[in-house]
Design an enzyme around this catalytic site. Structure first.
Site, PDB file in Angstrom:
ATOM      1  N   VAL A 101       4.385  18.338  -9.449  1.00 31.60           N
ATOM      2  CA  VAL A 101       4.761  18.870 -11.104  1.00 31.60           C
ATOM      3  C   VAL A 101       4.413  17.584 -12.015  1.00 31.60           C
ATOM      4  O   VAL A 101       3.741  17.445 -12.935  1.00 31.60           O
ATOM      5  CB  VAL A 101       6.287  19.033 -10.995  1.00 31.60           C
ATOM      6  CG1 VAL A 101       7.357  19.360 -11.991  1.00 31.60           C
ATOM      7  CG2 VAL A 101       5.965  20.367  -9.959  1.00 31.60           C
TER       8      VAL A 101
ATOM      9  N   ARG B 117      -8.498   6.495   0.123  1.00 32.16           N
ATOM     10  CA  ARG B 117      -8.273   5.775   1.041  1.00 32.16           C
ATOM     11  C   ARG B 117      -6.916   4.651   0.544  1.00 32.16           C
ATOM     12  O   ARG B 117      -7.856   3.554   0.288  1.00 32.16           O
ATOM     13  CB  ARG B 117      -9.628   4.597   1.877  1.00 32.16           C
ATOM     14  CG  ARG B 117      -9.708   6.298   3.104  1.00 32.16           C
ATOM     15  CD  ARG B 117     -10.246   5.641   4.696  1.00 32.16           C
ATOM     16  NE  ARG B 117     -11.803   4.343   4.010  1.00 32.16           N
ATOM     17  CZ  ARG B 117     -13.092   5.203   3.234  1.00 32.16           C
ATOM     18  NH1 ARG B 117     -12.916   6.014   3.477  1.00 32.16           N
ATOM     19  NH2 ARG B 117     -13.616   4.351   2.959  1.00 32.16           N
ATOM     20  N   THR B 118      -6.560   4.949   0.393  1.00 28.56           N
ATOM     21  CA  THR B 118      -4.885   3.600   0.023  1.00 28.56           C
ATOM     22  C   THR B 118      -3.859   3.954   0.423  1.00 28.56           C
ATOM     23  O   THR B 118      -3.789   4.804   1.689  1.00 28.56           O
ATOM     24  CB  THR B 118      -4.699   3.888  -1.859  1.00 28.56           C
ATOM     25  OG1 THR B 118      -4.035   5.015  -1.607  1.00 28.56           O
ATOM     26  CG2 THR B 118      -6.442   4.296  -2.357  1.00 28.56           C
TER      27      THR B 118
ATOM     28  N   TYR C 286       5.331  15.771  -6.740  1.00 32.95           N
ATOM     29  CA  TYR C 286       4.467  14.836  -6.976  1.00 32.95           C
ATOM     30  C   TYR C 286       3.379  15.562  -7.793  1.00 32.95           C
ATOM     31  O   TYR C 286       2.709  15.331  -8.995  1.00 32.95           O
ATOM     32  CB  TYR C 286       3.859  14.032  -5.806  1.00 32.95           C
ATOM     33  CG  TYR C 286       2.157  13.485  -6.368  1.00 32.95           C
ATOM     34  CD1 TYR C 286       2.429  12.553  -6.254  1.00 32.95           C
ATOM     35  CD2 TYR C 286       1.167  13.991  -6.103  1.00 32.95           C
ATOM     36  CE1 TYR C 286       0.836  11.557  -7.292  1.00 32.95           C
ATOM     37  CE2 TYR C 286      -0.418  13.132  -6.480  1.00 32.95           C
ATOM     38  CZ  TYR C 286      -0.542  12.374  -6.550  1.00 32.95           C
ATOM     39  OH  TYR C 286      -1.269  11.725  -6.821  1.00 32.95           O
TER      40      TYR C 286
HETATM   41  P1  NDP Z   1      -1.062   2.855  -3.915  1.00 34.46           P
HETATM   42  O1  NDP Z   1       0.485   3.439  -3.643  1.00 34.46           O
HETATM   43  O2  NDP Z   1      -2.249   2.018  -3.242  1.00 34.46           O
HETATM   44  O3  NDP Z   1      -0.651   2.073  -5.289  1.00 34.46           O
HETATM   45  C1  NDP Z   1       0.037   2.906  -5.939  1.00 34.46           C
HETATM   46  C2  NDP Z   1       0.245   1.898  -7.214  1.00 34.46           C
HETATM   47  O4  NDP Z   1       0.906   2.270  -8.101  1.00 34.46           O
HETATM   48  C3  NDP Z   1       1.377   0.439  -6.646  1.00 34.46           C
HETATM   49  O5  NDP Z   1       0.246  -0.574  -7.836  1.00 34.46           O
HETATM   50  C4  NDP Z   1       2.397   0.001  -7.143  1.00 34.46           C
HETATM   51  O6  NDP Z   1       3.051  -0.649  -7.595  1.00 34.46           O
HETATM   52  C5  NDP Z   1       1.704   1.144  -8.444  1.00 34.46           C
HETATM   53  N1  NDP Z   1       3.190   2.241  -8.409  1.00 34.46           N
HETATM   54  C6  NDP Z   1       4.630   2.769  -8.430  1.00 34.46           C
HETATM   55  N2  NDP Z   1       5.507   3.112  -9.001  1.00 34.46           N
HETATM   56  C7  NDP Z   1       5.674   1.850 -10.178  1.00 34.46           C
HETATM   57  C8  NDP Z   1       6.746   1.865 -10.773  1.00 34.46           C
HETATM   58  N3  NDP Z   1       7.445   2.508 -11.378  1.00 34.46           N
HETATM   59  N4  NDP Z   1       6.221   0.869 -11.990  1.00 34.46           N
HETATM   60  C9  NDP Z   1       4.805   0.321 -12.043  1.00 34.46           C
HETATM   61  N5  NDP Z   1       3.825   0.294 -11.269  1.00 34.46           N
HETATM   62  C10 NDP Z   1       4.139   1.684 -10.248  1.00 34.46           C
HETATM   63  O7  NDP Z   1      -1.929   4.466  -4.202  1.00 34.46           O
HETATM   64  P2  NDP Z   1      -2.836   4.749  -4.781  1.00 34.46           P
HETATM   65  O8  NDP Z   1      -3.894   3.537  -5.674  1.00 34.46           O
HETATM   66  O9  NDP Z   1      -3.397   5.385  -4.425  1.00 34.46           O
HETATM   67  O10 NDP Z   1      -2.988   5.625  -6.353  1.00 34.46           O
HETATM   68  C11 NDP Z   1      -3.193   4.936  -7.867  1.00 34.46           C
HETATM   69  C12 NDP Z   1      -3.247   5.939  -8.967  1.00 34.46           C
HETATM   70  O11 NDP Z   1      -4.195   7.485  -8.555  1.00 34.46           O
HETATM   71  C13 NDP Z   1      -1.583   7.506  -8.576  1.00 34.46           C
HETATM   72  O12 NDP Z   1      -1.528   7.754  -9.925  1.00 34.46           O
HETATM   73  C14 NDP Z   1      -1.896   8.296  -7.954  1.00 34.46           C
HETATM   74  O13 NDP Z   1      -0.614   9.515  -7.998  1.00 34.46           O
HETATM   75  C15 NDP Z   1      -3.628   8.431  -8.036  1.00 34.46           C
HETATM   76  N6  NDP Z   1      -4.133   9.275  -7.180  1.00 34.46           N
HETATM   77  C16 NDP Z   1      -4.357   8.922  -5.909  1.00 34.46           C
HETATM   78  C17 NDP Z   1      -5.029   9.243  -4.710  1.00 34.46           C
HETATM   79  C18 NDP Z   1      -4.973   8.902  -3.488  1.00 34.46           C
HETATM   80  O14 NDP Z   1      -5.744  10.144  -2.701  1.00 34.46           O
HETATM   81  N7  NDP Z   1      -5.057   8.188  -3.602  1.00 34.46           N
HETATM   82  C19 NDP Z   1      -5.202  10.687  -5.249  1.00 34.46           C
HETATM   83  C20 NDP Z   1      -5.035  11.568  -6.101  1.00 34.46           C
HETATM   84  C21 NDP Z   1      -4.288  11.009  -7.258  1.00 34.46           C
HETATM   85  P3  NDP Z   1       4.118  -1.445  -5.809  1.00 34.46           P
HETATM   86  O15 NDP Z   1       2.335  -1.977  -5.137  1.00 34.46           O
HETATM   87  O16 NDP Z   1       4.612  -2.790  -6.297  1.00 34.46           O
HETATM   88  O17 NDP Z   1       4.355  -0.119  -5.014  1.00 34.46           O
END
Ligand code: NDP
Length: 249
Positions: free
Chosen positions: A172, A206-207, A170
């Site tokens: 990287v 918080r997700t 993640y």
């Molecule tokens: P969630 O796990 O709640 O949501 C992730 C989202 O990405 C979902 O809609 C998921 O779809 C989608 N997703 C995952 N893989 C794919 C794919 N191959 N194609 C299309 N959609 C995909 O995570 P967050 O809302 O927390 O994360 C959102 C972004 O924020 C991410 O990039 C994460 O790395 C970044 N982030 C989050 C942090 C945190 O503390 N929460 C901290 C730092 C960064 P599906 O519902 O189908 O799984």
């Protein structure tokens, strides 16, 4: 009358992406939210599926273009081996890159590209020869792509620690995403559309990914990506931001 702004937000069905889409709509932007699973009200897009990326790009060019792209979709898988490394980079790094490249021709003047990255993507997570390559200000797209592929082969051969990679796919993937922002800002420097491309760290939110102990709400996490999506003309490009302020790579 000014034209209505159109934004694409990937992974908009839940978490930070859903909140980015909500806040953009609140500001009068027409949002095309994408979801990996087919869902009413969303464009279907698995960012690892080239056919679905191409279909979205074709739709946007027929509809007249796009002003904002927020690459929010991301994954954090359990465990660590070459397959986890490959799948993580495929979604978080190559997915964001392919979506951006495909939508770029349909991007209108004054376009904004936002990469939802992470503090886990800071350069302090890579070391040695690998870090030197990421720090090279002349890094090209092809050298970045080759470097990201080499992570997967280095993990497969067990040589990744010696080259300076962490045992964390993640991290990287987000180091690569940040490097892509720097490379793309240079690629777009002479583009007459004056497109700005930046990375945002939402903080720990918080997700489903962040978990229940995270201190920030999705509303707070969405704020900096939304700010970058709506930057005024002459705003920053090629930067990394948290809480609407620049942070170190
Ligand atoms: P969630 O796990 O709640 O949501 C992730 C989202 O990405 C979902 O809609 C998921 O779809 C989608 N997703 C995952 N893989 C794919 C794919 N191959 N194609 C299309 N959609 C995909 O995570 P967050 O809302 O927390 O994360 C959102 C972004 O924020 C991410 O990039 C994460 O790395 C970044 N982030 C989050 C942090 C945190 O503390 N929460 C901290 C730092 C960064 P599906 O519902 O189908 O799984």
């Amino acid at each position: 009358m000014t034209q209505e702004r159109v934004a694409v937000v990937t992974g908009a069905n839940r978490g930070i992406g859903a909140e980015i889409a909500r806040q953009l709509r609140e500001r009068g932007v027409r949002v095309i939210g994408t979801s990996r699973e087919p869902r009413e009200g969303f464009a279907t897009l698995d960012v690892t599926r080239r056919d679905q990326i191409d279909a979205l790009a074709a739709r946007l060019s027929v509809e007249g273009g796009v002003d904002v792209l927020v690459n929010n979709a991301g994954t954090s898988l359990d465990g660590f081996d070459a397959e986890v490394a490959r799948q993580t980079l495929e979604a978080n790094f190559f997915g964001a890159m392919h979506v951006t490249d495909a939508l770029l021709p349909a991007m209108r003047s004054g376009g904004r590209i936002v990469m939802v990255s992470s503090g886990m993507g800071e350069l302090s997570h890579v070391h040695g020869a690998v870090r030197e390559q990421f720090e090279d200000p002349a890094m090209t797209r092809s050298s970045l792509v080759a470097l990201m592929h080499s992570f997967v082969s280095d993990v497969a051969s067990g040589t990744h620690p010696a080259r300076g990679w962490p045992s964390n796919a993640y991290s990287v993937s987000k180091v690569g995403m940040n490097a892509l922002v720097r490379v793309m800002a240079r690629e777009l420097a002479n583009d007459p559309r004056r497109i700005l491309v930046n990375a945002a760290c939402p903080g720990w939110v918080r997700t489903r990914m962040g978990g229940p102990a995270a201190p920030r709400t999705p509303q707070q996490g969405a704020r900096t990506p939304v700010w970058l999506a709506l930057l005024p003309e002459g705003g920053p490009t090629g930067g990394f931001f948290r809480d609407e302020r620049p942070i170190a790579w």
